[in-house]
Design an enzyme around this catalytic site. Structure first.
Site, PDB file in Angstrom:
ATOM      1  N   GLU A 345      12.615  30.851  75.171  1.00  0.00           N
ATOM      2  CA  GLU A 345      12.241  31.696  74.027  1.00  0.00           C
ATOM      3  C   GLU A 345      11.795  33.106  74.411  1.00  0.00           C
ATOM      4  O   GLU A 345      10.731  33.560  74.017  1.00  0.00           O
ATOM      5  CB  GLU A 345      11.118  31.015  73.225  1.00  0.00           C
ATOM      6  CG  GLU A 345      11.540  29.686  72.644  1.00  0.00           C
ATOM      7  CD  GLU A 345      10.410  28.986  71.898  1.00  0.00           C
ATOM      8  OE1 GLU A 345      10.675  28.514  70.776  1.00  0.00           O
ATOM      9  OE2 GLU A 345       9.290  28.895  72.413  1.00  0.00           O
TER      10      GLU A 345
HETATM   11  C1  TNX Z   1       9.551  25.259  71.123  1.00  0.00           C
HETATM   12  S1  TNX Z   1      10.559  23.621  73.305  1.00  0.00           S
HETATM   13  C2  TNX Z   1       8.914  25.632  72.295  1.00  0.00           C
HETATM   14  C3  TNX Z   1       7.455  25.586  72.385  1.00  0.00           C
HETATM   15  C4  TNX Z   1       6.843  25.180  71.097  1.00  0.00           C
HETATM   16  C5  TNX Z   1       7.640  24.059  70.474  1.00  0.00           C
HETATM   17  C6  TNX Z   1       7.050  23.495  69.240  1.00  0.00           C
HETATM   18  C7  TNX Z   1      10.308  24.922  74.043  1.00  0.00           C
HETATM   19  C8  TNX Z   1      10.898  25.022  75.354  1.00  0.00           C
HETATM   20  N1  TNX Z   1       9.597  25.881  73.455  1.00  0.00           N
HETATM   21  O1  TNX Z   1       6.958  26.832  72.818  1.00  0.00           O
HETATM   22  O2  TNX Z   1       5.529  24.771  71.341  1.00  0.00           O
HETATM   23  O3  TNX Z   1       8.925  24.536  70.184  1.00  0.00           O
HETATM   24  O4  TNX Z   1       7.736  22.358  68.834  1.00  0.00           O
END
Ligand code: TNX
Length: 531
Positions: A345
């Site tokens: 992300e």
């Molecule tokens: C996505 S899964 C994220 C997290 C969040 C989560 C909440 C991932 C690699 N990154 O930063 O906490 O969704 O479900």
């Protein structure tokens, strides 16, 4: 002493050993009290053969026997004695370390060849006369012990239990021969968004190890908190660790506490996988040291739940000094071969900046003696053959990494995310990947959910528990149990032997055990819970 008369023991032993029964790998769907507890073992073993006749009764005279020479086997013998605890006598069973022949009435832990190769394989045989757990390696002995434990009445799990007349501690007669489908059977705790003290994590390790899970991934740094002491960058923990989502006090693990946790987990055959998320999800670090920011200005601590706004300054040399220091210090405390660098992300860097950054970090991880793991955004990177992709996004596939030889941990969010709500009535949790009820978490095959990611590319499966809405151990347990028990079976048992309709009956039989263990589990209405 409630040991049956010798003649009865002998008769039932002969009966047990002569009774020819085909292997039963699927428990029938009948009221659980009417069937052998061999039908309830989770994860479902490769071969289960319940036998008629007397089971094995634990008494004040029961000894756990283990051969000298291997410390981990002796530790496991002691562990079993402690699990039995005071259920049958005013003190736990005695552990006898001896190479001599096994006396009748013993529970014997033996290292030696079994019918299946592999460090985690084991065989368990229960007759009225003795219990034998045999494994190639100590890990297998530990799993044999966990299967045997599940044959014992749930009340033994209750810490305050005392021997009582009319409450015999009996394991049903039968045989199990077992080995796992996947080597990676994991869970992840996000201790950054909400901090969890060491004792809570140890308790979680205890619970996951009952179901033969063997990897605990700790998400140790994110925007909201840095949770591990780094001696060369002390503000990370003292400043970056001082808050959490909602503005609570946060916390961090000293290096000593972390090392203690690693050892505690390793004793239970659980490998800790540390994650420091980068280049995004780094506000806690950017708040702790001004020089890590491109503009040289420290960020404010963050207590919200947005993602994607932070990133390390990928063009500054000090960023890589920082990463090398952090990886080196954590790697030195972590005997397991993996270091997770997050990589998810990132919304504020160009694709080229991102790729160059991950490739450079991969070299740093390698030079510190570890294999890199990253969330599936790292798939386009030029990965080393030892690097691992953790697949979470539902609409993408890490196939391009697989083609290049990378291996994959399957954590697809709409099946394996423990922070998704069970259903519309669930008070905590998120729902961006949909609702994940107990059947959804169970009823899928990691080898068929992502295009271009066949079984041969999989290390295994892992269930992450993100903690934006998860503030306490009780919340953790509510979301993890019973779904994590299902994930444990997804990781251990052969796909063709798994079936939701029989699993839910076995899971229902674990209700009293989870209750005795004090687990705050979700009593899903889709499971026929035994009382
Ligand atoms: C996505 S899964 C994220 C997290 C969040 C989560 C909440 C991932 C690699 N990154 O930063 O906490 O969704 O479900």
């Amino acid at each position: 002493m409630i040991r049956p008369p010798i003649a009865v023991v002998a008769a039932s032993f002969i009966l047990a050993s002569c009774a020819k029964q085909p292997p039963v790998t699927r428990p029938p769907q009948v009221p659980a009290m009417d069937v052998s507890s061999f039908h309830h073992v989770i994860p479902l073993p490769t071969v289960v053969e319940p036998r008629d006749g007397m089971g094995f009764t634990i008494t004040a005279d029961t000894v756990v026997v283990v051969a000298p020479g291997d410390e981990r086997s002796q530790w496991t013998a002691k562990y079993l004695a402690d699990v039995i605890g005071l259920a049958a006598a005013p003190r736990p069973p005695r552990v006898e370390v001896t190479g001599a022949s096994i006396p009748p009435g013993a529970i014997s832990l033996e290292l030696g060849a079994t019918s299946t190769a592999g460090a985690e394989a084991y065989e368990l045989t229960v007759t009225a006369e003795r219990v034998t757990i045999r494994a190639n390696q100590p890990a297998g002995l530990f799993y044999g012990v966990q299967s045997f434990r599940q044959l014992l009445p749930p009340f033994i799990e209750h810490q305050a239990v005392r021997p009582q007349k009319g409450r015999p501690v009996v394991a049903a007669a039968g045989r199990v021969a077992d080995h796992p489908r996947f080597g990676w059977r994991g869970a992840m705790l996000d201790v950054s968004r909400h901090f969890l003290p060491v004792d809570d994590v140890k308790r979680f390790v205890d619970l996951m190890s009952i179901y033969k899970l063997n990897r605990l991934h700790l998400h140790l740094a994110d925007d909201q908190g840095w949770r591990i002491e780094i001696k060369s960058w002390p503000n990370l923990a003292t400043h970056g660790g001082a808050t959490q989502v909602g503005g609570g006090p946060g916390g961090f693990y000293t290096q000593e506490q972390y090392a203690d946790l690693v050892k505690y987990a390793a004793d239970r055959f659980v490998t800790i996988v540390p994650e420091i998320d980068m280049p995004g999800h780094t506000n806690a670090a950017l708040a702790s040291y001004a020089e890590l920011n491109c503009d040289g200005v420290a960020r404010e601590p963050y207590t919200g739940v947005e993602v994607g706004f932070s990133a390390l300054c990928v063009d500054k040399a000090i960023t890589y000094t920082f990463i090398d220091d952090v990886v080196r210090e954590i790697a030195a405390l972590t005997p397991g071969p993996w270091f997770h660098i997050g990589g998810d992300e990132v919304k504020t860097l160009t694709p080229d900046q991102y790729l160059r950054f991950i490739e450079r970090v991969q070299t740093i991880v390698q030079s510190n003696g570890k294999q890199m793991i990253g969330w599936d955004e790292i798939s386009p990177v030029q990965l080393l053959p030892t690097s691992v992709v953790q697949h979470w996004r539902v609409k993408t596939t890490p196939a391009e990494a697989v083609v290049k030889g990378a291996r994959v941990i399957m954590s697809i969010a709409n099946k394996a995310y423990l922070d998704m709500k069970y259903d519309t009535a669930t008070a905590i949790g998120l729902s961006w990947a949909g609702y994940v009820d107990v059947n959804t978490a169970y009823d899928w095959d990691p080898a068929t959910v992502a295009a271009g990611v066949p079984e041969s590319a999989l290390l295994g499966v892992e269930a992450p528990l993100w903690s934006e809405t998860v503030a306490t151990l009780a919340d953790v347990e509510f979301l993890a149990f019973p779904r994590l028990v299902g994930i444990a079976e997804v990781g251990w048992s052969r796909a063709e032997s798994r079936d939701w309709n029989t699993f839910k009956v076995r899971l229902g039989a674990h209700g009293p055990r989870l209750t005795a263990l004090g687990v705050n589990f979700h009593r899903s209405p889709m499971v026929p819970w035994q009382r």
